[in-house]
Design a protein around this motif. Structure first.
Motif, short mmCIF file in Angstrom:
data_model
loop_
_atom_site.label_atom_id
_atom_site.label_comp_id
_atom_site.label_asym_id
_atom_site.label_seq_id
_atom_site.Cartn_x
_atom_site.Cartn_y
_atom_site.Cartn_z
N GLU A 84 -8.77 43.37 8.50
CA GLU A 84 -7.33 43.83 8.69
C GLU A 84 -6.59 44.10 7.62
N VAL A 85 -5.59 44.66 7.51
CA VAL A 85 -4.63 45.01 7.14
C VAL A 85 -3.67 44.71 7.79
N GLU A 86 -1.94 43.71 7.69
CA GLU A 86 -1.27 43.77 8.17
C GLU A 86 0.08 43.70 7.03
N PRO A 87 1.68 43.81 7.19
CA PRO A 87 2.05 43.71 6.49
C PRO A 87 1.59 42.76 5.56
N GLY A 88 1.79 43.01 3.79
CA GLY A 88 1.75 42.08 2.63
C GLY A 88 0.77 41.06 2.55
N GLU A 89 -0.37 41.65 3.47
CA GLU A 89 -2.40 40.53 3.76
C GLU A 89 -2.88 41.64 3.81
N LEU A 90 -4.45 41.32 2.98
CA LEU A 90 -5.43 42.04 4.25
C LEU A 90 -6.58 40.92 4.15
N ARG A 91 -7.04 41.15 5.18
CA ARG A 91 -8.46 39.93 5.81
C ARG A 91 -9.36 40.43 5.42
N LEU A 92 -10.68 39.72 4.93
CA LEU A 92 -12.31 40.34 4.59
C LEU A 92 -12.66 38.62 5.65
#
Length: 177
Positions: A84-92
């Motif tokens: 997931e990508v959202e403003p300022g952050e990527l999550r795996l």
């Protein structure tokens, strides 16, 4: 107005991808191993024969069947990589190994690139991999986005939609707060 933590449904998700293992050869191996335990269950427990030259008890056959004959295929089927990508952050999140997502603040990413790679030669295969080239999260295929950090080794994120992931990371870096 008070500042409240946004719920998952309220977050501005720019990109989301959920991947599973899709390699035919992997499923052929997993199902071949599981089928041996299915065969053992049917032959020894249901038909009353002795499976192998030194058969174990029927209870042991049932336990092994549940663990390997059912558990192994279900384990591989349940594995998934969520990006997931959202403003300022990527999550795996590589489930079931990560109970919570790995959060990567994008301000720590100095550079990133869209790449085509050789999973076996460069990282030793698919999954969560460590090599001299850095860490990799990948499920199948040979495309991804490689992140370069200021203070650590690179991270490769394999994707079936690598160009879209690349664009989302660029947009998320521009929107970071």
């Amino acid at each position: 107005m008070s500042i409240l933590k946004k719920t998952v449904s309220e977050k501005n998700i720019l990109y989301k991808e959920r991947q599973r293992f899709r390699q035919f050869w992997l499923w052929a191996v997993v199902l071949a191993v599981a089928s041996i335990f299915w065969l053992g269950l049917v032959y020894q427990v249901l038909l009353g024969g002795a499976f192998g030259s030194r058969p174990v008890s029927d209870v042991s056959v049932v336990v092994l069947f549940v663990l390997v004959g059912l558990g192994l295929p279900l384990f591989f089927y349940g594995m998934r990589l969520t990006t997931e990508v959202e403003p300022g952050e990527l999550r795996l999140r590589f489930w079931p190994f990560h109970l919570k997502p790995v959060e990567i603040p994008l301000h720590l990413v100095r550079e990133y690139e869209l790449i085509t790679y050789n999973p076996i030669m460069e990282y030793g295969g698919w999954g969560i991999r460590w090599s001299a080239r850095g860490k990799a999260y990948n499920m199948s295929g040979n495309e991804g986005v490689k992140l370069y950090f200021y203070n650590s080794k690179p991270l490769l994120i394999g994707s079936q939609r690598a160009a879209e992931l690349f664009r989302a990371i660029g947009e998320a870096k521009q929107q970071q707060v």
